[in-house]
Design a protein around this motif. Structure first.
Motif, PDB file in Angstrom:
ATOM      1  N   ILE A 189       0.832  -1.201   0.000  1.00  0.00           N
ATOM      2  CA  ILE A 189       0.000   0.000   0.000  1.00  0.00           C
ATOM      3  C   ILE A 189       0.867   1.253   0.000  1.00  0.00           C
ATOM      4  O   ILE A 189       0.567   2.242  -0.686  1.00  0.00           O
ATOM      5  N   ALA A 190       1.965   1.217   0.749  1.00  0.00           N
ATOM      6  CA  ALA A 190       2.867   2.371   0.780  1.00  0.00           C
ATOM      7  C   ALA A 190       3.549   2.574  -0.567  1.00  0.00           C
ATOM      8  O   ALA A 190       3.638   3.699  -1.075  1.00  0.00           O
ATOM      9  N   LEU A 191       4.025   1.498  -1.178  1.00  0.00           N
ATOM     10  CA  LEU A 191       4.705   1.596  -2.469  1.00  0.00           C
ATOM     11  C   LEU A 191       3.765   2.069  -3.564  1.00  0.00           C
ATOM     12  O   LEU A 191       4.182   2.754  -4.501  1.00  0.00           O
ATOM     13  N   SER A 192       2.501   1.719  -3.445  1.00  0.00           N
ATOM     14  CA  SER A 192       1.518   2.177  -4.427  1.00  0.00           C
ATOM     15  C   SER A 192       1.433   3.697  -4.462  1.00  0.00           C
ATOM     16  O   SER A 192       1.068   4.284  -5.484  1.00  0.00           O
ATOM     17  N   GLY A 193       1.808   4.331  -3.372  1.00  0.00           N
ATOM     18  CA  GLY A 193       1.796   5.792  -3.304  1.00  0.00           C
ATOM     19  C   GLY A 193       2.759   6.450  -4.265  1.00  0.00           C
ATOM     20  O   GLY A 193       2.673   7.665  -4.504  1.00  0.00           O
ATOM     21  N   ALA A 194       3.679   5.681  -4.856  1.00  0.00           N
ATOM     22  CA  ALA A 194       4.566   6.232  -5.885  1.00  0.00           C
ATOM     23  C   ALA A 194       3.755   6.719  -7.080  1.00  0.00           C
ATOM     24  O   ALA A 194       4.235   7.532  -7.882  1.00  0.00           O
ATOM     25  N   HIS A 195       2.516   6.225  -7.196  1.00  0.00           N
ATOM     26  CA  HIS A 195       1.660   6.638  -8.307  1.00  0.00           C
ATOM     27  C   HIS A 195       1.047   8.003  -8.082  1.00  0.00           C
ATOM     28  O   HIS A 195       0.131   8.408  -8.804  1.00  0.00           O
ATOM     29  N   THR A 196       1.559   8.725  -7.116  1.00  0.00           N
ATOM     30  CA  THR A 196       1.176  10.125  -6.951  1.00  0.00           C
ATOM     31  C   THR A 196       1.906  10.988  -7.973  1.00  0.00           C
ATOM     32  O   THR A 196       1.636  12.182  -8.105  1.00  0.00           O
ATOM     33  N   ILE A 197       2.866  10.400  -8.702  1.00  0.00           N
ATOM     34  CA  ILE A 197       3.565  11.082  -9.783  1.00  0.00           C
ATOM     35  C   ILE A 197       3.478  10.229 -11.051  1.00  0.00           C
ATOM     36  O   ILE A 197       3.272   9.026 -10.987  1.00  0.00           O
ATOM     37  N   GLY A 198       3.615  10.864 -12.195  1.00  0.00           N
ATOM     38  CA  GLY A 198       3.681  10.134 -13.455  1.00  0.00           C
ATOM     39  C   GLY A 198       2.376  10.110 -14.226  1.00  0.00           C
ATOM     40  O   GLY A 198       1.373  10.735 -13.837  1.00  0.00           O
ATOM     41  N   GLN A 199       2.404   9.382 -15.331  1.00  0.00           N
ATOM     42  CA  GLN A 199       1.252   9.264 -16.220  1.00  0.00           C
ATOM     43  C   GLN A 199       1.065   7.810 -16.638  1.00  0.00           C
ATOM     44  O   GLN A 199       1.974   7.002 -16.513  1.00  0.00           O
ATOM     45  N   ALA A 200      -0.131   7.501 -17.137  1.00  0.00           N
ATOM     46  CA  ALA A 200      -0.425   6.147 -17.598  1.00  0.00           C
ATOM     47  C   ALA A 200      -1.044   6.209 -18.984  1.00  0.00           C
ATOM     48  O   ALA A 200      -1.714   7.183 -19.344  1.00  0.00           O
ATOM     49  N   ARG A 201      -0.839   5.149 -19.757  1.00  0.00           N
ATOM     50  CA  ARG A 201      -1.429   5.058 -21.086  1.00  0.00           C
ATOM     51  C   ARG A 201      -2.893   4.641 -20.993  1.00  0.00           C
ATOM     52  O   ARG A 201      -3.282   3.850 -20.125  1.00  0.00           O
ATOM     53  N   CYS A 202      -3.678   5.148 -21.889  1.00  0.00           N
ATOM     54  CA  CYS A 202      -5.115   4.882 -21.927  1.00  0.00           C
ATOM     55  C   CYS A 202      -5.432   3.388 -21.875  1.00  0.00           C
ATOM     56  O   CYS A 202      -6.383   2.968 -21.201  1.00  0.00           O
ATOM     57  N   VAL A 241      -4.438  13.756 -10.789  1.00  0.00           N
ATOM     58  CA  VAL A 241      -4.877  14.902 -11.584  1.00  0.00           C
ATOM     59  C   VAL A 241      -4.578  16.234 -10.896  1.00  0.00           C
ATOM     60  O   VAL A 241      -4.620  17.291 -11.536  1.00  0.00           O
ATOM     61  N   GLN A 242      -4.272  16.204  -9.601  1.00  0.00           N
ATOM     62  CA  GLN A 242      -4.039  17.452  -8.872  1.00  0.00           C
ATOM     63  C   GLN A 242      -2.578  17.905  -8.961  1.00  0.00           C
ATOM     64  O   GLN A 242      -2.301  19.057  -9.291  1.00  0.00           O
ATOM     65  N   THR A 243      -1.658  17.000  -8.630  1.00  0.00           N
ATOM     66  CA  THR A 243      -0.235  17.373  -8.577  1.00  0.00           C
ATOM     67  C   THR A 243       0.600  16.244  -9.188  1.00  0.00           C
ATOM     68  O   THR A 243       1.263  15.499  -8.476  1.00  0.00           O
ATOM     69  N   ALA A 244       0.573  16.129 -10.495  1.00  0.00           N
ATOM     70  CA  ALA A 244       1.172  14.987 -11.187  1.00  0.00           C
ATOM     71  C   ALA A 244       2.694  14.946 -11.123  1.00  0.00           C
ATOM     72  O   ALA A 244       3.296  13.896 -11.357  1.00  0.00           O
ATOM     73  N   THR A 245       3.321  16.081 -10.809  1.00  0.00           N
ATOM     74  CA  THR A 245       4.781  16.101 -10.749  1.00  0.00           C
ATOM     75  C   THR A 245       5.292  16.455  -9.358  1.00  0.00           C
ATOM     76  O   THR A 245       6.438  16.873  -9.195  1.00  0.00           O
ATOM     77  N   VAL A 246       4.443  16.288  -8.356  1.00  0.00           N
ATOM     78  CA  VAL A 246       4.839  16.531  -6.964  1.00  0.00           C
ATOM     79  C   VAL A 246       4.609  15.255  -6.172  1.00  0.00           C
ATOM     80  O   VAL A 246       3.510  14.671  -6.222  1.00  0.00           O
ATOM     81  N   PHE A 247       5.629  14.816  -5.457  1.00  0.00           N
ATOM     82  CA  PHE A 247       5.490  13.609  -4.648  1.00  0.00           C
ATOM     83  C   PHE A 247       4.838  13.996  -3.326  1.00  0.00           C
ATOM     84  O   PHE A 247       5.466  14.579  -2.440  1.00  0.00           O
ATOM     85  N   ASP A 248       3.551  13.660  -3.204  1.00  0.00           N
ATOM     86  CA  ASP A 248       2.793  13.986  -2.000  1.00  0.00           C
ATOM     87  C   ASP A 248       1.824  12.838  -1.700  1.00  0.00           C
ATOM     88  O   ASP A 248       2.012  11.728  -2.208  1.00  0.00           O
ATOM     89  N   ASN A 249       0.823  13.080  -0.891  1.00  0.00           N
ATOM     90  CA  ASN A 249      -0.131  12.029  -0.530  1.00  0.00           C
ATOM     91  C   ASN A 249      -1.478  12.187  -1.220  1.00  0.00           C
ATOM     92  O   ASN A 249      -2.472  11.582  -0.822  1.00  0.00           O
ATOM     93  N   LYS A 250      -1.525  12.988  -2.288  1.00  0.00           N
ATOM     94  CA  LYS A 250      -2.791  13.227  -2.995  1.00  0.00           C
ATOM     95  C   LYS A 250      -3.338  11.944  -3.627  1.00  0.00           C
ATOM     96  O   LYS A 250      -4.548  11.819  -3.841  1.00  0.00           O
ATOM     97  N   TYR A 251      -2.474  11.000  -3.949  1.00  0.00           N
ATOM     98  CA  TYR A 251      -2.914   9.716  -4.510  1.00  0.00           C
ATOM     99  C   TYR A 251      -3.950   9.061  -3.601  1.00  0.00           C
ATOM    100  O   TYR A 251      -4.991   8.586  -4.068  1.00  0.00           O
ATOM    101  N   TYR A 252      -3.685   9.061  -2.311  1.00  0.00           N
ATOM    102  CA  TYR A 252      -4.601   8.418  -1.355  1.00  0.00           C
ATOM    103  C   TYR A 252      -5.873   9.244  -1.161  1.00  0.00           C
ATOM    104  O   TYR A 252      -6.959   8.689  -0.996  1.00  0.00           O
ATOM    105  N   ILE A 253      -5.727  10.556  -1.205  1.00  0.00           N
ATOM    106  CA  ILE A 253      -6.904  11.420  -1.122  1.00  0.00           C
ATOM    107  C   ILE A 253      -7.810  11.164  -2.321  1.00  0.00           C
ATOM    108  O   ILE A 253      -9.039  11.091  -2.186  1.00  0.00           O
ATOM    109  N   ASN A 254      -7.209  10.974  -3.487  1.00  0.00           N
ATOM    110  CA  ASN A 254      -7.980  10.673  -4.692  1.00  0.00           C
ATOM    111  C   ASN A 254      -8.718   9.336  -4.560  1.00  0.00           C
ATOM    112  O   ASN A 254      -9.874   9.207  -4.983  1.00  0.00           O
ATOM    113  N   LEU A 255      -8.059   8.341  -3.988  1.00  0.00           N
ATOM    114  CA  LEU A 255      -8.689   7.038  -3.826  1.00  0.00           C
ATOM    115  C   LEU A 255      -9.933   7.130  -2.954  1.00  0.00           C
ATOM    116  O   LEU A 255     -10.953   6.474  -3.223  1.00  0.00           O
TER     117      LEU A 255
END
Length: 320
Positions: A189-202, A241-255
């Motif tokens: 679950i912690a490592l999944s937080g790395a997806h707070t940065i980057g992009q994915a293909r459709c 979608v909020q901070t795609a190039t900032v390493f933060d905890n927004k990934y979990y807030i989005n979930l």
């Protein structure tokens, strides 16, 4: 007698210090290159900083390279190997093809390290250091990278196709994938937080936004604008979608708002056993940072080649 004991302890400490930076030692150590290549960490850090100044997305790409390498035969730099007459590499595997990137940045770092200290710093260690420095450069936590890995002489296309968790994985499959590598559910679950940065293909999230209900409808509609139901498979959308190039905890807030871009992301907050940890990370960024750093160390320790196993490649794309 006390003098003898004290003398023994001093020499034991000296021996430990020397062996921690010795290329022949079988244990990983954060000080491994202190004597043999003292500028190694600063060289990697400067190169990563320069790469991210050109393209911030590269930080996520370097972290992903580290992850995809660790999950196939352990941390051994196998993902960097090109196909050859004797090697079927991992770059053409489903999870990697037209997806993993940053190889040119690793090549640049390796060239600079070879100029500074020939044949000392492994490609596997470069990946681990570059991932840490990318996270730091984008505002995330730091940690002591354990060093002393050596590089494999071969790769595993089959392993890359079967061992890297798929974007369609459910929670049970994710837990099993990480457990098979010696990583806990907490690590996952912690490592999944790395997806707070980057992009994915459709192509990796199309099924989630068009066919599933555990997704915020407004969010799904906004993503569909760049990911049509037919075609556009390589179109990119930010993971956060909020901070795609900032390493933060927004990934979990989005979930928590059902705005996980991939099916596997939203599985972490879907009425299951991971919900509590996601909630904690969404509320406590520092807790996430601490656990992420610890999990990155754990992941970097998956079956490394050390001592006289493997080699230190001169070119990360091919064996010596």
């Amino acid at each position: 007698m006390p003098f003898v004991i004290k003398y023994f302890q001093i020499n034991l400490i000296k021996s430990s210090i020397l062996s921690s930076s010795s290329p022949t030692n079988g244990q990983l150590s954060s000080t491994f290159y202190n004597n043999t290549c003292p500028k190694a960490l600063s060289i990697v850090r400067a190169a990563v900083k320069q790469a991210l100044a050109k393209e911030k997305r590269m930080g996520a790409s370097l972290v992903r390279l580290h992850f995809h390498d660790c999950f196939v035969n352990g941390r051994d730099g196998s993902i960097l190997l090109d196909d050859s007459a004797n090697i079927t590499g991992e770059k053409s595997a489903g999870p990697n093809n037209n997806s993993v990137r940053g190889f040119d940045v690793i090549d640049t770092i390796k060239t600079q390290l070879e100029a500074a200290c020939t044949g000392i710093v492994s490609c596997a260690d470069i990946l681990a250091i570059a991932a840490r420095d990318s996270v730091v450069e984008l505002g995330g936590p730091t940690w002591r990278v354990q060093l002393g890995r050596r590089d494999s002489r071969n790769a595993s296309l089959r392993g890359a196709n079967s061992q890297i968790p798929a974007p369609t994985s459910n929670l049970s499959a994710l837990i099993s994938s990480f457990s098979n590598k010696g990583l806990s559910t907490k690590d996952m679950i912690a490592l999944s937080g790395a997806h707070t940065i980057g992009q994915a293909r459709c192509t990796t999230f199309k099924g989630h936004i068009y066919n599933e209900t555990n997704i915020n409808s407004t969010f799904a509609t906004s993503v569909k604008a760049n990911c049509p139901s037919t075609g556009g498979d390589n179109n990119l959308s930010p993971l956060d979608v909020q901070t795609a190039t900032v390493f933060d905890n927004k990934y979990y807030i989005n979930l928590k708002s059902q705005k996980g871009l991939l099916h596997s992301y939203q599985e972490l907050f879907n009425g299951g056993s991971a919900d509590s940890q996601v909630t904690t990370y969404s509320n406590k960024r520092n807790t996430f940072f601490r656990d992420f750093a610890a999990a990155m160390v754990n992941m970097g320790n998956i079956s490394p080649l050390t001592g006289t196993n493997g080699e230190v490649r001169k070119n990360c794309r091919k064996p010596n």
